[in-house]
Design an enzyme around this catalytic site. Sequence first.
Site, PDB file in Angstrom:
ATOM      1  N   HIS A 141       0.877  -1.177   0.000  1.00 44.30           N
ATOM      2  CA  HIS A 141       0.000   0.000   0.000  1.00 44.30           C
ATOM      3  C   HIS A 141       0.914   1.228   0.000  1.00 44.30           C
ATOM      4  O   HIS A 141       2.029   1.186   0.547  1.00 44.30           O
ATOM      5  CB  HIS A 141      -0.846  -0.050   1.277  1.00 44.30           C
ATOM      6  CG  HIS A 141      -1.933   0.968   1.364  1.00 44.30           C
ATOM      7  ND1 HIS A 141      -1.692   2.268   1.726  1.00 44.30           N
ATOM      8  CD2 HIS A 141      -3.268   0.876   1.174  1.00 44.30           C
ATOM      9  CE1 HIS A 141      -2.841   2.929   1.736  1.00 44.30           C
ATOM     10  NE2 HIS A 141      -3.812   2.106   1.410  1.00 44.30           N
ATOM     11  N   ASP A 218       3.433  -4.556   8.158  1.00 42.30           N
ATOM     12  CA  ASP A 218       2.161  -3.852   8.002  1.00 42.30           C
ATOM     13  C   ASP A 218       1.058  -4.912   8.090  1.00 42.30           C
ATOM     14  O   ASP A 218       0.819  -5.659   7.142  1.00 42.30           O
ATOM     15  CB  ASP A 218       2.151  -3.142   6.645  1.00 42.30           C
ATOM     16  CG  ASP A 218       0.810  -2.494   6.347  1.00 42.30           C
ATOM     17  OD1 ASP A 218      -0.122  -2.629   7.163  1.00 42.30           O
ATOM     18  OD2 ASP A 218       0.692  -1.864   5.283  1.00 42.30           O
ATOM     19  N   GLN A 221      -4.134  -5.446   6.858  1.00 42.82           N
ATOM     20  CA  GLN A 221      -5.128  -6.349   6.249  1.00 42.82           C
ATOM     21  C   GLN A 221      -5.126  -7.731   6.892  1.00 42.82           C
ATOM     22  O   GLN A 221      -6.030  -8.526   6.626  1.00 42.82           O
ATOM     23  CB  GLN A 221      -4.855  -6.511   4.747  1.00 42.82           C
ATOM     24  CG  GLN A 221      -5.072  -5.264   3.936  1.00 42.82           C
ATOM     25  CD  GLN A 221      -6.526  -4.792   3.912  1.00 42.82           C
ATOM     26  OE1 GLN A 221      -7.446  -5.556   4.200  1.00 42.82           O
ATOM     27  NE2 GLN A 221      -6.741  -3.531   3.580  1.00 42.82           N
ATOM     28  N   LYS A 244     -10.128  -1.023  10.349  1.00 41.51           N
ATOM     29  CA  LYS A 244     -10.299  -2.203   9.499  1.00 41.51           C
ATOM     30  C   LYS A 244     -10.659  -3.422  10.339  1.00 41.51           C
ATOM     31  O   LYS A 244     -10.893  -4.504   9.805  1.00 41.51           O
ATOM     32  CB  LYS A 244      -9.027  -2.453   8.694  1.00 41.51           C
ATOM     33  CG  LYS A 244      -8.749  -1.361   7.648  1.00 41.51           C
ATOM     34  CD  LYS A 244      -7.498  -1.662   6.881  1.00 41.51           C
ATOM     35  CE  LYS A 244      -6.958  -0.460   6.136  1.00 41.51           C
ATOM     36  NZ  LYS A 244      -7.709  -0.117   4.947  1.00 41.51           N
ATOM     37  N   CYS A 385      -4.583   2.465  -3.777  1.00 37.30           N
ATOM     38  CA  CYS A 385      -3.344   3.008  -3.181  1.00 37.30           C
ATOM     39  C   CYS A 385      -2.207   1.996  -3.283  1.00 37.30           C
ATOM     40  O   CYS A 385      -1.433   1.801  -2.328  1.00 37.30           O
ATOM     41  CB  CYS A 385      -3.554   3.426  -1.719  1.00 37.30           C
ATOM     42  SG  CYS A 385      -4.761   4.713  -1.524  1.00 37.30           S
TER      43      CYS A 385
HETATM   44  C1  LIG Z   1      -2.130  -3.002   3.604  1.00 43.19           C
HETATM   45  C2  LIG Z   1      -2.478  -1.638   4.072  1.00 43.19           C
HETATM   46  N1  LIG Z   1      -1.569  -0.915   4.734  1.00 43.19           N
HETATM   47  C3  LIG Z   1      -1.824   0.305   5.199  1.00 43.19           C
HETATM   48  C4  LIG Z   1      -3.040   0.882   5.000  1.00 43.19           C
HETATM   49  C5  LIG Z   1      -3.282   2.254   5.516  1.00 43.19           C
HETATM   50  O1  LIG Z   1      -4.232   2.226   6.522  1.00 43.19           O
HETATM   51  P1  LIG Z   1      -4.778   3.619   7.105  1.00 43.19           P
HETATM   52  O2  LIG Z   1      -5.338   4.364   5.944  1.00 43.19           O
HETATM   53  O3  LIG Z   1      -5.814   3.198   8.080  1.00 43.19           O
HETATM   54  O4  LIG Z   1      -3.628   4.297   7.734  1.00 43.19           O
HETATM   55  C6  LIG Z   1      -4.026   0.193   4.299  1.00 43.19           C
HETATM   56  C7  LIG Z   1      -5.343   0.813   4.028  1.00 43.19           C
HETATM   57  O5  LIG Z   1      -6.047   0.430   3.105  1.00 43.19           O
HETATM   58  C8  LIG Z   1      -3.743  -1.102   3.836  1.00 43.19           C
HETATM   59  O6  LIG Z   1      -4.654  -1.824   3.170  1.00 43.19           O
END
Ligand SMILES: Cc1ncc(COP(=O)(O)O)c(C=O)c1O
Length: 427
Positions: A141, A218, A221, A244, A385
């Site tokens: 992301h 990270d 997900q 999430k 993204c």
């Molecule tokens: C894999 C992953 N990392 C990071 C993020 C960023 O999350 P946030 O927008 O809640 O900071 C997302 C959001 O879609 C994501 O899917």
Amino acid sequence: MSSVALSNIETDKQTNAAARINPERVKALFPIFRNNELTRNLSYLDNAATSQKPEMVMQAMDDAMRLFHSPVNRGFYPLAEQTTTRYEQARERLKSFIGAATHRSVIFTASATDSINQVAQGFLLPRLKPGQNVWVTRMEHHSNYLPWQHVCEKSGASLRIIELNSTGELDLDRHPDIFSDTTAMIALTQTSNVLGTTNDVKAICEQAKQKHIPTLIDAAQAVVSNTINVQQLGCDFLVFSAHKMFAPTGIGILYIAPDRLDQVQPLRLGGGMVDFCADSIADTTWSEAPHRFEAGSPNLVGAIGFAAACDFVESLGQANIKMHIGELASSLYQQLSHYPNLHLVSPAKHLSSGIVSFYHDVIHAHDLAQIMGDSGVAVRAGHHCAQPLLRHLGVSSTLRISISVYNTNDDISAVVNALEHAEKVFA
Ligand SMILES: Cc1ncc(COP(=O)(O)O)c(C=O)c1O
């Protein structure tokens, strides 16, 4: 978690190993699906973007505002002391949820994005040198891509990308220098928000540790359907967002391994994070972690909701969640595979993430999402993204179905019916 909610979550506990989630009963715990014309018959399949919230999370947040709201870590009267205790109890809940050794490692941030920026700029940037490499993967992301790109740019280091093989998995063999002396950091996602691929982050952390290379996972997900234990993972940093996993937006977690705590400079400076504020910053001293990383008045209500969401997820059981969303994703995948104009990009092997992404030869993903939306099916279309990944896939957008605990077979049928309808419209 309250026993009320537990008894409502209908599971078929025939074996100790796995209990089948009853999505209709689970859905009844989510007020949004009964309170609103727009949502009453909605097939909400945009869960990788954000999840809906169960009553128990709202109730906990409501209690926080009605019953014990006052400053955190700042008052000496009984109400303020109780508020501070509740906030720290929420931290303890998160600590046990991720298996951290100490509450000092558990930092409330604004989001996964915020957490990653804290590590990139507060930990890596001060030590990053020209000639060093920071490794991310092709499936990150932007939140786990741009902060590293930025610090590499600033320091003269290089951002390196672990590419994918033809089955949508990391091609580690293609990059023999990942675990080398030139690597300053490895930051990777546990589960891709587009492909649904789940990486063997434990194996990567183990190899990195042997070379003293710091790792950031990270888990944005992954956290709903995988039990996280940071000590077993052996990562240095781990991040995710509350929204999430059935809790509100505006709050996330940054886990920092105990031996790294003193190596991270706080980025956000302000109230509540100094022991002594001198006339010169050189003489100013930071508070102990976690407080040194939580400047300003903390998000009390968010933290309380976050803790309640941990109860919710654990009461369902991450393994049961994985089974439920994986079965629905497999059913969808199987049905979609009969459409000749449709290209599935999610690897069949990784459907237990509940993510199914595809693109259509004739219908643009945005048009498809719009038609589905008009048919009461909420899905996501676009680059998610994850533009570096979409470049690799050779498309500018995909349509993503992301499944959660309240989704049913009817939701899967609704996707297929809406697709049929869209193909007729565009025929
Ligand atoms: C894999 C992953 N990392 C990071 C993020 C960023 O999350 P946030 O927008 O809640 O900071 C997302 C959001 O879609 C994501 O899917």
